[in-house]
Design an enzyme around this catalytic site. Structure first.
Site, PDB file in Angstrom:
ATOM      1  CE  LYS A  15      85.361  29.386  -4.064  1.00  0.00           C
ATOM      2  NZ  LYS A  15      86.805  29.691  -4.175  1.00  0.00           N
ATOM      3  NE  ARG A  90      86.300  24.170  -7.277  1.00  0.00           N
ATOM      4  CZ  ARG A  90      86.164  24.330  -5.962  1.00  0.00           C
ATOM      5  NH1 ARG A  90      85.111  24.880  -5.447  1.00  0.00           N
ATOM      6  NH2 ARG A  90      87.135  23.967  -5.174  1.00  0.00           N
ATOM      7  NE  ARG A 127      91.992  28.693   3.273  1.00  0.00           N
ATOM      8  CZ  ARG A 127      91.423  28.563   2.097  1.00  0.00           C
ATOM      9  NH1 ARG A 127      90.261  29.145   1.852  1.00  0.00           N
ATOM     10  NH2 ARG A 127      91.994  27.855   1.158  1.00  0.00           N
ATOM     11  NE  ARG A 160      91.071  24.153   2.386  1.00  0.00           N
ATOM     12  CZ  ARG A 160      90.313  24.745   1.473  1.00  0.00           C
ATOM     13  NH1 ARG A 160      89.349  25.577   1.847  1.00  0.00           N
ATOM     14  NH2 ARG A 160      90.506  24.521   0.198  1.00  0.00           N
ATOM     15  NE  ARG A 171      92.901  24.610  -3.360  1.00  0.00           N
ATOM     16  CZ  ARG A 171      93.060  25.370  -2.273  1.00  0.00           C
ATOM     17  NH1 ARG A 171      94.153  25.262  -1.544  1.00  0.00           N
ATOM     18  NH2 ARG A 171      92.130  26.221  -1.917  1.00  0.00           N
TER      19      ARG A 171
HETATM   20  P1  AP5 Z   1      88.381  32.132   1.800  1.00  0.00           P
HETATM   21  O1  AP5 Z   1      87.147  32.907   2.048  1.00  0.00           O
HETATM   22  O2  AP5 Z   1      88.650  30.938   2.631  1.00  0.00           O
HETATM   23  O3  AP5 Z   1      88.518  31.797   0.221  1.00  0.00           O
HETATM   24  P2  AP5 Z   1      87.712  30.767  -0.683  1.00  0.00           P
HETATM   25  O4  AP5 Z   1      87.393  31.447  -1.961  1.00  0.00           O
HETATM   26  O5  AP5 Z   1      86.621  30.114   0.071  1.00  0.00           O
HETATM   27  O6  AP5 Z   1      88.900  29.757  -0.994  1.00  0.00           O
HETATM   28  P3  AP5 Z   1      88.945  28.180  -0.951  1.00  0.00           P
HETATM   29  O7  AP5 Z   1      90.406  27.790  -0.954  1.00  0.00           O
HETATM   30  O8  AP5 Z   1      88.074  27.617   0.110  1.00  0.00           O
HETATM   31  O9  AP5 Z   1      88.374  27.821  -2.313  1.00  0.00           O
HETATM   32  P4  AP5 Z   1      88.561  26.528  -3.032  1.00  0.00           P
HETATM   33  O10 AP5 Z   1      87.574  26.740  -4.074  1.00  0.00           O
HETATM   34  O11 AP5 Z   1      89.920  26.225  -3.528  1.00  0.00           O
HETATM   35  O12 AP5 Z   1      88.321  25.376  -1.924  1.00  0.00           O
HETATM   36  P5  AP5 Z   1      87.051  24.510  -1.545  1.00  0.00           P
HETATM   37  O13 AP5 Z   1      87.045  24.299  -0.102  1.00  0.00           O
HETATM   38  O14 AP5 Z   1      85.850  25.041  -2.206  1.00  0.00           O
HETATM   39  O15 AP5 Z   1      89.616  33.170   1.945  1.00  0.00           O
HETATM   40  C1  AP5 Z   1      90.971  32.717   1.782  1.00  0.00           C
HETATM   41  C2  AP5 Z   1      91.881  33.447   2.773  1.00  0.00           C
HETATM   42  O16 AP5 Z   1      91.924  34.851   2.448  1.00  0.00           O
HETATM   43  C3  AP5 Z   1      91.381  33.375   4.231  1.00  0.00           C
HETATM   44  O17 AP5 Z   1      92.488  33.274   5.078  1.00  0.00           O
HETATM   45  C4  AP5 Z   1      90.666  34.726   4.448  1.00  0.00           C
HETATM   46  O18 AP5 Z   1      90.746  35.149   5.792  1.00  0.00           O
HETATM   47  C5  AP5 Z   1      91.451  35.657   3.523  1.00  0.00           C
HETATM   48  N1  AP5 Z   1      90.605  36.698   2.916  1.00  0.00           N
HETATM   49  C6  AP5 Z   1      89.329  36.555   2.434  1.00  0.00           C
HETATM   50  N2  AP5 Z   1      88.872  37.718   1.929  1.00  0.00           N
HETATM   51  C7  AP5 Z   1      89.891  38.621   2.075  1.00  0.00           C
HETATM   52  C8  AP5 Z   1      90.037  40.001   1.727  1.00  0.00           C
HETATM   53  N3  AP5 Z   1      89.035  40.682   1.121  1.00  0.00           N
HETATM   54  N4  AP5 Z   1      91.225  40.610   2.019  1.00  0.00           N
HETATM   55  C9  AP5 Z   1      92.237  39.916   2.623  1.00  0.00           C
HETATM   56  N5  AP5 Z   1      92.158  38.600   2.969  1.00  0.00           N
HETATM   57  C10 AP5 Z   1      90.995  37.957   2.707  1.00  0.00           C
HETATM   58  O19 AP5 Z   1      87.400  23.136  -2.249  1.00  0.00           O
HETATM   59  C11 AP5 Z   1      88.454  22.320  -1.782  1.00  0.00           C
HETATM   60  C12 AP5 Z   1      88.587  21.096  -2.651  1.00  0.00           C
HETATM   61  O20 AP5 Z   1      87.380  20.315  -2.572  1.00  0.00           O
HETATM   62  C13 AP5 Z   1      88.801  21.340  -4.141  1.00  0.00           C
HETATM   63  O21 AP5 Z   1      90.145  21.570  -4.460  1.00  0.00           O
HETATM   64  C14 AP5 Z   1      88.253  20.029  -4.738  1.00  0.00           C
HETATM   65  O22 AP5 Z   1      89.182  18.996  -4.605  1.00  0.00           O
HETATM   66  C15 AP5 Z   1      87.066  19.738  -3.824  1.00  0.00           C
HETATM   67  N6  AP5 Z   1      85.814  20.339  -4.334  1.00  0.00           N
HETATM   68  C16 AP5 Z   1      85.031  21.262  -3.692  1.00  0.00           C
HETATM   69  N7  AP5 Z   1      83.970  21.609  -4.451  1.00  0.00           N
HETATM   70  C17 AP5 Z   1      84.085  20.888  -5.610  1.00  0.00           C
HETATM   71  C18 AP5 Z   1      83.323  20.828  -6.800  1.00  0.00           C
HETATM   72  N8  AP5 Z   1      82.206  21.560  -6.972  1.00  0.00           N
HETATM   73  N9  AP5 Z   1      83.749  20.003  -7.781  1.00  0.00           N
HETATM   74  C19 AP5 Z   1      84.849  19.237  -7.646  1.00  0.00           C
HETATM   75  N10 AP5 Z   1      85.625  19.253  -6.544  1.00  0.00           N
HETATM   76  C20 AP5 Z   1      85.253  20.084  -5.527  1.00  0.00           C
HETATM   77 MG    MG Z   2      86.253  28.176   0.794  1.00  0.00          MG
END
Ligand code: AP5
Ligand code: MG
Ligand code: ZN
Length: 224
Positions: A15, A90, A127, A160, A171
């Site tokens: 994402k 989410r 990552r 992270r 997660r």
């Molecule tokens: P990346 O692009 O970083 O993936 P992502 O989908 O953004 O993954 P996240 O882990 O950030 O999602 P998340 O939803 O768990 O975390 P968030 O920060 O939102 O890519 C991942 C890796 O793969 C990278 O190394 C990249 O280089 C690689 N990659 C990407 N595309 C690729 C491809 N096509 N091929 C190969 N490699 C690739 O949330 C964190 C925490 O915050 C949550 O757990 C929760 O506690 C809280 N939180 C955030 N939002 C909310 C909400 N709305 N409600 C409640 N809690 C929330």
């Molecule tokens: Mg992310």
């Protein structure tokens, strides 16, 4: 209010990686609730203190806190023409709150980045993030040119806290229980576009842009 693009997908689906490209391409502000929380954690704000324990253990931050933070952010001038949501909604209550706030004013599309669970652990545990900006790297799939250094801003790269394998597994469970139902939620409203997330990042971007154009064309036909 213009266009609101929602990115759905499991942790590590890509994402954040895709949002960075789409935001440039579409000229929409990239709003990542995960990045907003990490900023609050870093600055030790009261909101950061409330969110820390949830994030580090792989659980969701309570809806009320997320919703308030999100609506505060999207009320800023850079979101007047629309915005790109990464990591929100989410849960069903978050989606319902967004729907209510937007009413019929905005063009909403939900892009779902599809990836098998088996591919997720490797993506997340490899990552690396930049401390200076929000650039995203991967030890194997998109390594920085110079080890440990961000190619965009020269900042230091780090892992992270919630990207340790046990927390990623947690997660992923939370994703299936609470977030995956949103795919059906947006599909029921005819707002969903699904894209295969297991291709090279550029190909995923192309597929997302193609999906967006197709959904706009369908809207135009619908309104004629
Ligand atoms: P990346 O692009 O970083 O993936 P992502 O989908 O953004 O993954 P996240 O882990 O950030 O999602 P998340 O939803 O768990 O975390 P968030 O920060 O939102 O890519 C991942 C890796 O793969 C990278 O190394 C990249 O280089 C690689 N990659 C990407 N595309 C690729 C491809 N096509 N091929 C190969 N490699 C690739 O949330 C964190 C925490 O915050 C949550 O757990 C929760 O506690 C809280 N939180 C955030 N939002 C909310 C909400 N709305 N409600 C409640 N809690 C929330
Ligand atoms: Mg992310
Ligand atoms: Zn950087």
């Amino acid at each position: 209010m213009g266009r609101v693009v929602i990115l759905l997908g499991a942790p590590g689906a890509g994402k954040g990686t895709q949002a960075a490209q789409l935001s440039k391409n579409l000229g929409l502000a990239h709003i990542s609730t995960g990045d907003l929380f990490r900023e609050n954690l870093k600055n030790n704000t009261p909101l950061g203190d409330q969110a820390r324990e949830f994030m580090n253990s792989g659980r969701l931050v309570p809806d009320a806190l997320v919703i308030e933070m999100l609506f505060d952010r999207v009320s800023k001038p850079d979101c007047e023409v629309g915005y790109l949501l990464d990591g929100f909604p989410r849960t069903i209550p978050q989606a319902a709150a967004l729907e209510e706030a937007l009413g019929t004013d905005a063009d909403v599309v939900a892009l779902s980045i599809e990836i098998r669970d088996a591919a997720i652990i490797e993506r997340a545990t490899g990552r690396l993030l930049c401390r200076g900006c929000t650039a995203i790297y991967h030890r194997t799939f998109s390594p920085p040119a110079q080890a440990g250094v961000c190619g965009e801003c020269g900042g230091e790269l780090f892992q992270r806290e919630d990207d340790q394998e046990e927390v990623v597994a947690k997660r992923l469970n939370v994703y299936h229980a609470e977030t995956a139902p949103l795919v059906e939620y947006y599909s029921d409203r005819d707002l969903l576009v699904g894209v295969n997330g297991e291709q090279a990042p550029d190909q995923v971007t192309e597929a997302l842009l193609a999906g967006l154009s197709a959904s706009c064309a369908a809207d135009d036909r619908g309104s004629n």
